[in-house]
Design an enzyme around this catalytic site. Structure first.
Site, PDB file in Angstrom:
ATOM      1  N   CYS A 193       0.803  -1.221   0.000  1.00 50.07           N
ATOM      2  CA  CYS A 193       0.000   0.000   0.000  1.00 50.07           C
ATOM      3  C   CYS A 193       0.839   1.275   0.000  1.00 50.07           C
ATOM      4  O   CYS A 193       0.294   2.378  -0.017  1.00 50.07           O
ATOM      5  CB  CYS A 193      -0.948  -0.004   1.198  1.00 50.07           C
ATOM      6  SG  CYS A 193      -2.095  -1.394   1.163  1.00 50.07           S
TER       7      CYS A 193
ATOM      8  N   HIS B 131      -1.806   8.130   6.383  1.00 48.48           N
ATOM      9  CA  HIS B 131      -2.168   6.854   5.751  1.00 48.48           C
ATOM     10  C   HIS B 131      -3.591   6.493   6.167  1.00 48.48           C
ATOM     11  O   HIS B 131      -4.393   6.079   5.338  1.00 48.48           O
ATOM     12  CB  HIS B 131      -1.162   5.787   6.168  1.00 48.48           C
ATOM     13  CG  HIS B 131      -1.311   4.491   5.455  1.00 48.48           C
ATOM     14  ND1 HIS B 131      -1.326   4.395   4.075  1.00 48.48           N
ATOM     15  CD2 HIS B 131      -1.453   3.219   5.921  1.00 48.48           C
ATOM     16  CE1 HIS B 131      -1.451   3.124   3.728  1.00 48.48           C
ATOM     17  NE2 HIS B 131      -1.551   2.392   4.828  1.00 48.48           N
TER      18      HIS B 131
ATOM     19  N   GLU C 111       0.406   4.885  13.534  1.00 49.18           N
ATOM     20  CA  GLU C 111       0.694   6.133  12.839  1.00 49.18           C
ATOM     21  C   GLU C 111       0.735   7.304  13.824  1.00 49.18           C
ATOM     22  O   GLU C 111       1.621   8.178  13.739  1.00 49.18           O
ATOM     23  CB  GLU C 111      -0.356   6.375  11.759  1.00 49.18           C
ATOM     24  CG  GLU C 111      -0.025   7.528  10.846  1.00 49.18           C
ATOM     25  CD  GLU C 111      -0.860   7.544   9.587  1.00 49.18           C
ATOM     26  OE1 GLU C 111      -0.534   8.326   8.682  1.00 49.18           O
ATOM     27  OE2 GLU C 111      -1.853   6.774   9.493  1.00 49.18           O
TER      28      GLU C 111
ATOM     29  N   LYS D 287      -8.767   8.447   2.979  1.00 52.02           N
ATOM     30  CA  LYS D 287      -9.427   7.149   2.793  1.00 52.02           C
ATOM     31  C   LYS D 287     -10.814   7.110   3.429  1.00 52.02           C
ATOM     32  O   LYS D 287     -11.623   6.244   3.104  1.00 52.02           O
ATOM     33  CB  LYS D 287      -8.548   6.032   3.353  1.00 52.02           C
ATOM     34  CG  LYS D 287      -7.255   5.819   2.575  1.00 52.02           C
ATOM     35  CD  LYS D 287      -6.426   4.694   3.182  1.00 52.02           C
ATOM     36  CE  LYS D 287      -5.100   4.520   2.463  1.00 52.02           C
ATOM     37  NZ  LYS D 287      -4.158   5.616   2.726  1.00 52.02           N
TER      38      LYS D 287
ATOM     39  N   HIS E 112      -9.721   2.738   0.321  1.00 51.37           N
ATOM     40  CA  HIS E 112      -8.300   2.389   0.234  1.00 51.37           C
ATOM     41  C   HIS E 112      -8.021   1.764  -1.125  1.00 51.37           C
ATOM     42  O   HIS E 112      -8.418   0.631  -1.395  1.00 51.37           O
ATOM     43  CB  HIS E 112      -7.953   1.413   1.361  1.00 51.37           C
ATOM     44  CG  HIS E 112      -6.479   1.227   1.566  1.00 51.37           C
ATOM     45  ND1 HIS E 112      -5.525   1.705   0.695  1.00 51.37           N
ATOM     46  CD2 HIS E 112      -5.788   0.601   2.569  1.00 51.37           C
ATOM     47  CE1 HIS E 112      -4.331   1.378   1.133  1.00 51.37           C
ATOM     48  NE2 HIS E 112      -4.465   0.722   2.271  1.00 51.37           N
TER      49      HIS E 112
ATOM     50  N   PHE F  42       1.937  -3.811   3.855  1.00 47.89           N
ATOM     51  CA  PHE F  42       2.358  -5.143   4.280  1.00 47.89           C
ATOM     52  C   PHE F  42       3.868  -5.310   4.056  1.00 47.89           C
ATOM     53  O   PHE F  42       4.437  -4.760   3.124  1.00 47.89           O
ATOM     54  CB  PHE F  42       1.620  -6.216   3.482  1.00 47.89           C
ATOM     55  CG  PHE F  42       0.192  -6.434   3.900  1.00 47.89           C
ATOM     56  CD1 PHE F  42      -0.349  -5.802   5.004  1.00 47.89           C
ATOM     57  CD2 PHE F  42      -0.619  -7.300   3.174  1.00 47.89           C
ATOM     58  CE1 PHE F  42      -1.664  -6.016   5.390  1.00 47.89           C
ATOM     59  CE2 PHE F  42      -1.941  -7.526   3.546  1.00 47.89           C
ATOM     60  CZ  PHE F  42      -2.464  -6.888   4.644  1.00 47.89           C
TER      61      PHE F  42
END
Length: 407
Positions: free
Chosen positions: A162, A302, A313, A331, A336, A395
Site C-alpha cells: 500500500c 495513511h 501512525e 481514505k 483504500h 504489508f
C-alpha cells in the site's frame, strides 16, 4: 546525487470522488464518503466498496485500447493524459528518451484471472484471452502509459504494497535528481474492489463490516473504527527538474522537496506498534528536504481505519513532532486504493498547499482516546501551510514519506 527540490507541474486523478482532478478536489472538500453497496460483491460478507463513478473507459480510450488494458491500466492512462495536459506538455515536442514513467501497483489484477481460470476449469482453454497476461501483469500499467504518451525513458512499476504509489514518486524523484530524466510521469493505479480482495481482506479481519451503513464505514482514528473500505483509482503527477520546468516556462504547482523509505522488519502484515519504522522514514524525509519538524504545517495520513494502523501512525507522528500538525485522512472518503493510495494522497496534498485548505476527514464522531491528533473533520480548514507531509505504509513493514512544499 543532488537533493534539489523537484517541481510538480501537472496532476491527473481518477477516483471514487470524481473523474479528474477538479471533480475529485471539489468532492473531497465536501467531506461526503463515497462508499456504497457494490453489485459485484453481492452476497459476500463485505458487499460494499468505493468505486470510480462513470469510468466509461471505452468512450475515453476507444475499444481497441480498452481491450488491451485491465481496469487499473485504463485508469492510469486516463489520469496520465490529464496530468500531461495539465502540465502543458505535448509529447510531439519533448525529448522522449528523457521522459520516464514510474507507477506504483500493489498487485496484479485480481479481476481478470478468475474469469480466465474459470474458462480453463470448464475445459475451454481455447477461449482464454490472448490479452489475459499482458493486460494484467503489474508492469503493463507503466508500459501502457509509456506507449500511449510516447515516453521512451525508464519505464517500470514499483511494488511495496500500500506504499507503492508513494514509493514510485520517490524513485521518480531520484531519476530526476540524478540527471537520468528531465520529466517523469509518476504515481499509482489500482482497482482493489474485487471479489478476491473482499474475501481475502475480510478473512484477515481488515475490512469494515458495516454493510448496513457503507457511507459510515471508513472511520480513521475513530473509537468505533473496524477496518478499511476497498477502493480504486489512479493518481499521476508530472515531475520535472526545476531547471527544466523553468526553461520551458512551466509553473510549478508545488515542489517535492524530500522523501525517504524504511522497513519495520517486524511482521508480515502488522505494523510495528511503536511506529519506529514510519518515524524513521519521516525524519529522513525531513532531513532530505532540509526542514525541521516545526516547518510542517499539515500531515496527509495513511489513515486506514484499522485498529493497529491508526495507533501506530499516531505513535510515529508523536515521535517526530512535539505536537503533530493538523491531520487529514482521505481514505475516509474514497476508500483504500492500495497501490494507488499514496499517489492520490500526494496529489491531494499538492492541492491542499495550492488552496491553503485541508479537506476534512469523514466519519470521525468520537476520537479514540488512545490517539492524540488534531484531525480536521466535518468541513475544510483554511490554514497557512508552507510544507506538508504525506505518508504511506504497507504489508511487509513498508513505509514511505514525502515532504511537499508550496511553490
Amino acid at each position: 546525487m543532488s537533493s534539489q527540490p523537484i517541481a510538480v507541474t501537472g496532476l491527473g486523478m481518477v477516483t471514487p470522488a470524481g473523474m479528474g482532478t477538479d471533480a475529485t478536489w471539489e468532492h473531497m472538500c465536501t467531506g461526503v464518503p463515497t462508499a456504497t453497496s457494490d453489485p459485484e460483491l453481492a452476497g459476500l460478507a463485505v458487499d460494499f466498496s468505493c468505486r470510480v463513478p462513470d469510468l466509461d473507459a471505452r468512450r475515453r480510450l476507444g475499444g481497441r485500447l480498452c481491450m488491451r488494458l485491465d481496469r487499473f491500466g485504463q485508469m492510469a492512462v486516463i489520469a496520465a493524459r490529464e496530468a500531461v495536459t495539465h502540465a502543458g506538455l505535448d509529447s510531439k515536442d519533448w525529448d522522449a528518451p528523457r521522459v520516464g514513467v514510474v507507477l506504483g501497483v500493489g498487485a496484479n489484477s485480481l479481476s481478470t484471472y478468475p474469469v480466465e481460470f474459470r474458462r480453463l476449469q470448464d475445459g475451454h482453454a481455447d477461449k482464454v484471452s490472448p490479452f489475459a497476461l499482458p493486460r494484467s501483469v503489474p508492469n503493463m500499467v507503466a508500459g501502457a502509459v509509456s506507449l500511449d504518451l510516447g515516453a521512451k525513458g525508464p519505464s517500470f512499476t514499483t511494488s511495496s504494497a500500500c506504499a507503492s504509489g508513494t514509493t514510485a514518486l520517490t524513485v521518480a524523484c531520484d531519476l530526476l535528481r540524478s540527471g537520468a530524466c528531465d520529466i517523469v510521469i509518476s504515481g499509482g493505479s489500482e482497482s482493489a474492489s474485487s471479489v478476491m480482495c473482499s474475501v481475502t481482506f475480510g478473512q484477515m479481519q481488515a475490512l469494515s463490516r458495516r454493510c448496513h451503513d457503507p457511507a459510515g464505514a471508513s472511520r480513521p482514528f475513530d473509537a468505533d473504527r473496524d477496518g478499511f473500505v476497498l477502493g480504486e483509482g489512479a493518481g499521476v503527477l508530472v515531475l520535472e527538474r526545476t531547471s527544466h520546468a523553468r526553461a520551458r516556462g512551466a509553473r510549478a504547482l508545488a515542489h517535492l522537496a524530500g522523501h525517504a523509505s524504511s522497513c519495520d522488519a517486524y511482521h508480515y502484515t502488522s505494523p510495528d506498534p511503536r511506529g519506529d519504522g514510519l518515524a524513521q522514514a519521516i525524519r529522513s524525509a525531513l532531513a532530505d528536504a532540509g526542514l525541521a519538524p516545526h516547518d510542517i504545517g499539515h500531515v496527509n495520513a495513511h489513515g486506514t481505519a484499522t485498529e493497529l494502523n491508526d495507533k501506530t501512525e499516531a505513535q510515529a507522528l508523536h515521535q517526530v513532532f512535539r505536537r503533530p500538525p493538523p491531520v487529514t485522512a482521505n481514505k475516509s472518503i474514497i476508500g483504500h486504493s492500495m497501490g494507488a493510495a499514496g499517489a492520490i494522497e500526494a496529489a491531494l496534498t499538492v492541492l491542499t498547499l495550492q488552496h491553503q485548505l485541508i479537506p476534512p476527514t469523514a466519519n470521525l464522531g468520537r476520537m479514540d482516546p488512545a490517539i492524540d491528533l488534531d484531525v480536521v473533520t466535518k468541513i475544510p480548514r483554511p490554514t497557512r501551510i508552507d510544507a506538508a507531509l504525506s505518508v504511506s505504509s504497507g504489508f511487509g513493514g513498508q513505509n514511505a514519506a514525502l515532504v511537499i512544499t508550496r511553490a
